[in-house]
Design an enzyme around this catalytic site. Structure first.
Site, mmCIF file in Angstrom:
data_model
loop_
_atom_site.group_PDB
_atom_site.id
_atom_site.type_symbol
_atom_site.label_atom_id
_atom_site.label_comp_id
_atom_site.label_asym_id
_atom_site.label_seq_id
_atom_site.Cartn_x
_atom_site.Cartn_y
_atom_site.Cartn_z
ATOM 1 N N GLU A 92 0.804 -1.214 0.000
ATOM 2 C CA GLU A 92 0.000 0.000 0.000
ATOM 3 C C GLU A 92 0.843 1.273 0.000
ATOM 4 O OE1 GLU A 92 -4.166 -1.571 1.826
ATOM 5 O OE2 GLU A 92 -2.624 -1.014 3.241
ATOM 6 N N CYS A 105 3.465 8.360 1.430
ATOM 7 C CA CYS A 105 4.028 7.359 2.339
ATOM 8 C C CYS A 105 4.143 6.050 1.568
ATOM 9 C CB CYS A 105 3.095 7.215 3.542
ATOM 10 S SG CYS A 105 3.621 5.935 4.687
ATOM 11 N N CYS A 112 6.515 -7.451 6.997
ATOM 12 C CA CYS A 112 7.727 -7.054 7.729
ATOM 13 C C CYS A 112 8.209 -8.254 8.529
ATOM 14 C CB CYS A 112 7.406 -5.889 8.680
ATOM 15 S SG CYS A 112 8.867 -5.175 9.460
ATOM 16 N N CYS A 116 7.202 -5.700 15.978
ATOM 17 C CA CYS A 116 6.861 -4.690 16.983
ATOM 18 C C CYS A 116 5.423 -4.975 17.445
ATOM 19 C CB CYS A 116 6.982 -3.293 16.387
ATOM 20 S SG CYS A 116 8.632 -2.993 15.712
ATOM 21 N N CYS A 119 2.293 -2.870 16.208
ATOM 22 C CA CYS A 119 2.146 -2.621 14.768
ATOM 23 C C CYS A 119 1.438 -3.780 14.085
ATOM 24 C CB CYS A 119 3.522 -2.404 14.145
ATOM 25 S SG CYS A 119 3.477 -2.250 12.341
ATOM 26 N N CYS A 341 -0.717 5.213 10.454
ATOM 27 C CA CYS A 341 0.503 4.489 10.815
ATOM 28 C C CYS A 341 0.163 3.143 11.442
ATOM 29 C CB CYS A 341 1.300 5.242 11.871
ATOM 30 S SG CYS A 341 1.771 6.864 11.386
HETATM 31 N N1 SAH Z 1 9.482 -0.129 9.800
HETATM 32 C C1 SAH Z 1 9.746 1.256 9.910
HETATM 33 C C2 SAH Z 1 8.834 2.111 9.058
HETATM 34 C C3 SAH Z 1 7.369 1.745 9.003
HETATM 35 S S1 SAH Z 1 6.411 2.002 10.428
HETATM 36 C C4 SAH Z 1 9.699 1.691 11.362
HETATM 37 O O1 SAH Z 1 9.291 0.912 12.197
HETATM 38 O O2 SAH Z 1 10.134 2.809 11.635
HETATM 39 C C5 SAH Z 1 6.124 3.770 10.436
HETATM 40 C C6 SAH Z 1 5.845 4.327 11.833
HETATM 41 O O3 SAH Z 1 4.534 3.937 12.306
HETATM 42 C C7 SAH Z 1 6.823 3.840 12.879
HETATM 43 O O4 SAH Z 1 7.248 4.867 13.711
HETATM 44 C C8 SAH Z 1 5.983 2.865 13.654
HETATM 45 O O5 SAH Z 1 6.516 2.650 14.919
HETATM 46 C C9 SAH Z 1 4.642 3.532 13.658
HETATM 47 N N2 SAH Z 1 3.531 2.634 13.994
HETATM 48 C C10 SAH Z 1 3.438 1.304 13.767
HETATM 49 N N3 SAH Z 1 2.261 0.820 14.238
HETATM 50 C C11 SAH Z 1 1.584 1.857 14.759
HETATM 51 C C12 SAH Z 1 0.295 2.002 15.371
HETATM 52 N N4 SAH Z 1 -0.533 0.971 15.503
HETATM 53 N N5 SAH Z 1 -0.077 3.228 15.789
HETATM 54 C C13 SAH Z 1 0.729 4.301 15.615
HETATM 55 N N6 SAH Z 1 1.954 4.225 15.034
HETATM 56 C C14 SAH Z 1 2.384 3.017 14.624
HETATM 57 FE FE1 SF4 Z 2 8.025 -3.558 10.951
HETATM 58 FE FE2 SF4 Z 2 5.874 -2.353 11.976
HETATM 59 FE FE3 SF4 Z 2 8.066 -2.671 13.492
HETATM 60 FE FE4 SF4 Z 2 8.101 -0.912 11.467
HETATM 61 S S1 SF4 Z 2 6.810 -0.793 13.304
HETATM 62 S S2 SF4 Z 2 9.680 -2.446 11.978
HETATM 63 S S3 SF4 Z 2 6.769 -1.998 9.980
HETATM 64 S S4 SF4 Z 2 6.783 -4.319 12.661
#
Ligand code: SAH
Ligand code: SF4
Length: 365
Positions: A92, A105, A112, A116, A119, A341
């Site tokens: 996406e 974006c 991935c 995390c 996420c 995000c």
């Molecule tokens: N993998 C990279 C980039 C993609 S995530 C990273 O982790 O930085 C982009 C941003 O969205 C990151 O800062 C991530 O921590 C944040 N993010 C992920 N899940 C989220 C959620 N459920 N609510 C708010 N931010 C989130």
């Molecule tokens: Fe991967 Fe989501 Fe962690 Fe970014 S925040 S590294 S997309 S698992």
């Protein structure tokens, strides 16, 4: 003969390929101009090339973008496109219009490998890295949609690009680097390096390269102020703990007050949002030209966290601000279309699973 996609080929590689075809280096320049400045989709129409050259190119190459598989628009103007690649995989891309800019974006991987816990993308299996063509292609598709060819000088719908979609860009460094060089090349898509931001969860050994080789802006997904908590939220922290991560940030090339690192900090109720956390945060990043981006947690089905209260977020922001750091709270955009995000891909994966898997899978998704 299988034809190669000419999009996403580095300048060096294309120059070598052209030389093997008996074409001089200046032809690369001409073709790049058609592809990336004019958005041309056919060799036929490249009217400063002879018929012979056009035929030669059309025999070897195709000009291919990802296909738009579906498009959604949020009430707030955010648009999300599900793009389908050659092998049927999808990722996406989201466009967020703002008063003074338009941010695209983009994704760097399908899914991935990292996990995390806040996420949604992290709960889905990695399918694969995106190629440079697929990364550049996301920007080109958006330009097609906005009719932004030839590349305008000012007032663009796409003035900024953030690698904050699906995936960890520093785990797909080579393809990301090739793509960024095309995006920032004057004869490429001509985007300013400063207006491209790569967000990483903290792949420490690649951070220096990112600054030295690409010169783009850096965002760090910090989210916690001690290793115990960060190990839980961002498990990659067990490999690259806070001390190493912050050291890499301190050494990021060309940092100044005008070129600051963005620390992203997702606000999780009762987990990382206390006054003590805010105070530890400003201590931790002391001396690093930085801004802190507070991101209200975007929930997803069965997510184990809740978003902090507005009071907790403003108290946190106030402490950070008083310590001298800009602390904007990121307004969630496109929540109604799951474009915010951490929500990316979830819906499309769910839909596909519904089609091909059993009910049990649905529950697991
Ligand atoms: N993998 C990279 C980039 C993609 S995530 C990273 O982790 O930085 C982009 C941003 O969205 C990151 O800062 C991530 O921590 C944040 N993010 C992920 N899940 C989220 C959620 N459920 N609510 C708010 N931010 C989130
Ligand atoms: Fe991967 Fe989501 Fe962690 Fe970014 S925040 S590294 S997309 S698992």
């Amino acid at each position: 003969m299988i034809k190669i996609n000419i999009i996403g080929q580095s300048r060096e590689s294309l120059t070598n390929q052209f030389s093997e075809l008996g074409l001089p280096a200046f032809r690369v320049q001409q073709v790049w101009n058609w592809l990336y400045h004019h958005g041309m989709r056919s060799f036929e129409l490249m009217n400063n090339l002879s018929n012979e050259v056009r035929t030669k190119l059309a025999e070897q190459y195709v000009i291919e973008r990802p296909m738009v598989s579906s498009a959604q628009a949020s009430v707030d103007g955010t648009q999300k496109w599900l793009l389908r690649f050659d092998d049927g995989q999808e990722a996406e891309t989201v466009h967020i219009p703002e008063v003074d800019r338009g941010t695209l974006c983009i994704s760097s991987q399908v899914g991935c490998t990292l996990t995390c816990t806040f996420c949604h993308t992290g709960t889905q299996m990695l399918v694969r890295n995106l190629t440079a063509a697929e990364i550049v292609g996301q920007v080109m598709v958006a330009r097609d949609i906005f009719g932004e060819w030839p590349t305008p000088f000012g007032n663009r719908h796409i003035s900024n690009v953030v690698l904050m979609g699906m995936g960890e860009p520093l785990y797909n460094y080579e393809n990301v680097a090739t793509a960024i060089k095309i995006l920032t090349d004057e004869k490429g898509l001509c985007l300013s390096r400063r207006k491209i931001t790569l967000s990483t969860s903290g792949v420490v050994p690649m951070i220096e390269n990112c600054g030295k080789e690409l010169g783009i802006s850096l965002a760090i997904s910090l989210h916690a102020t001690n290793d115990d908590l960060r190990n839980q939220l961002v498990p990659l922290n067990k490999k690259y703990p806070l001390k190493d991560l912050l050291e890499a940030c301190r050494n990021y090339p060309n940092l100044s007050n005008a070129r600051r690192i963005t620390f992203e900090y997702v606000m999780l109720k009762g987990v990382n949002d206390s006054v003590a956390d805010a105070k530890r945060l400003v201590q931790l990043i002391k001396g690093i030209p930085a801004k802190i981006n507070l991101i209200p947690f975007n929930p997803w089905p069965n997510s184990p966290y809740e978003c902090s209260t507005p009071q907790a977020i403003s108290a946190f922001a106030e402490i950070v601000y008083r310590a001298g750091y800009a602390s904007p709270v990121r307004t969630p955009r496109g929540r109604d279309i799951l474009a915010a995000c951490g929500q990316l891909k979830s819906e499309s994966v769910r839909k596909r699973k519904t089609k091909i898997c059993s009910e049990a899978d649905e529950v697991a998704a």
